[in-house]
Design an enzyme around this catalytic site. Sequence first.
Site, short mmCIF file in Angstrom:
data_model
loop_
_atom_site.label_atom_id
_atom_site.label_comp_id
_atom_site.label_asym_id
_atom_site.label_seq_id
_atom_site.Cartn_x
_atom_site.Cartn_y
_atom_site.Cartn_z
N ASP A 1 0.85 -1.20 0.00
CA ASP A 1 0.00 0.00 0.00
C ASP A 1 0.88 1.24 0.00
OD1 ASP A 1 -2.11 1.72 0.16
OD2 ASP A 1 -2.76 1.12 2.15
N ASP B 1 -3.35 2.37 -5.80
CA ASP B 1 -2.19 2.48 -4.92
C ASP B 1 -2.04 1.30 -3.96
OD1 ASP B 1 -4.41 3.10 -3.44
OD2 ASP B 1 -3.54 4.85 -2.44
N GLU B 2 -2.76 0.21 -4.19
CA GLU B 2 -2.60 -0.94 -3.30
C GLU B 2 -2.97 -2.23 -4.02
OE1 GLU B 2 -5.38 -1.48 -0.05
OE2 GLU B 2 -6.67 0.08 -0.90
#
Length: 403
Positions: free
Chosen positions: A17, A107-108
Amino acid sequence: MRIASGEREQASILHADLDSFYASVEQRDDPSLRGRPVLVGGGVVVAASYEAKALGVRCPMPGHEARALVPRAVTVSPRFEAYTQASRDVFDIFHDVTPLVEGISVDEAFLDVGGLGKISGTPVAIAERLRRRVRDDVGLPITVGVATSKFVAKVASAAGKPDGLLHIVAGKEVDFLHPLPVRSLWGVGAKTEQRLRDAGIETVGQMASLGEDRLGSLLGRSSGRHLYSLAMARDPRRVTTGRRRSSIGAQRALGRRIKAESDIEATLVGIVDGLGRRLRSADRLTRTIVLRLRFHDFERVTRSRSMFEPTDGTETILAVARGLLDEAMPLIRERGCTLIGLSLTNLSDHGAVQLAIPFDGDDHAGELDVTIDSLRTRFGKGAVTRGVLVGRRAMPDTPMLPD
């Protein structure tokens, strides 16, 4: 593709993350921002650096409230193209580490590294190299949780922030989870947390000690079963690749100033225009349209409508969306509107659905959609636009996973 295996004897699922993604990209690209509180977005803060979060900023938050909390904060406008490229660069690293990558957002992601022991070393060693590569090659901090399940890995990455690595050894999951606050569990929102607090329950361990039946009596049978399983670290889900998203959506913040109804409708038209193009590009159809609104008091409502026939036509989607907005307009007049969003759900692949035969020979809406899509692809989004959108700022292409 789904990995079939029993319970893991080794913590080999990674949850990676990126830390304060948008703000970290801004600090990467502008050295003068490093170590300073950064707010991304003016009217509504869409991201904040850890320096700003440490002083009480949360996202989303009205910009004036954030600046009141942190007067020395630097406010920057979002640069979505930069965020999109950074996300692609990071996901390239993920896929270079293992083919078993399940993207959760831009983003993860979850990564399964269970079969890489002889090639790449232990899961912790792999996680350390991944973090180093993202820092060296992309210039961004990333936190990784390592555990035997997706749920525990995600909780571990949250606990390991910022810019950390947290390894939960197999067999120690319950020891890790039980001291945490109940809000650490998926499915515990503000209302559930308050209900548990009223019952004297503040930690995951206290929740687990109630047992599934008593928890079901307090929260409802389904929620009780779900939360008890998580509290006992039971999560059989595997890292899944190749699964397409279940909905396609977009939203736009309108700010705190009162907006004319015509402005709200124009915003909706712009959202529908973009979603229709995304739907056709992905070769998919939608059957259900969901309108999402946020009011001045930050309360949210949703309105939805399902159609008899699935569609990828912009005009059809727009007609349904306008109908939903008209129904919600009395609430908007009463409570104001600070955000409007639309989701296309109940999706199906275009080739998997038998479409109705168009008996009206004068209906060329589908051909018009395809022509406009091709013009915008070749000459840019502004090459062709609706009259109601002339002179209005175009909606930015926010980063997102493939549709």
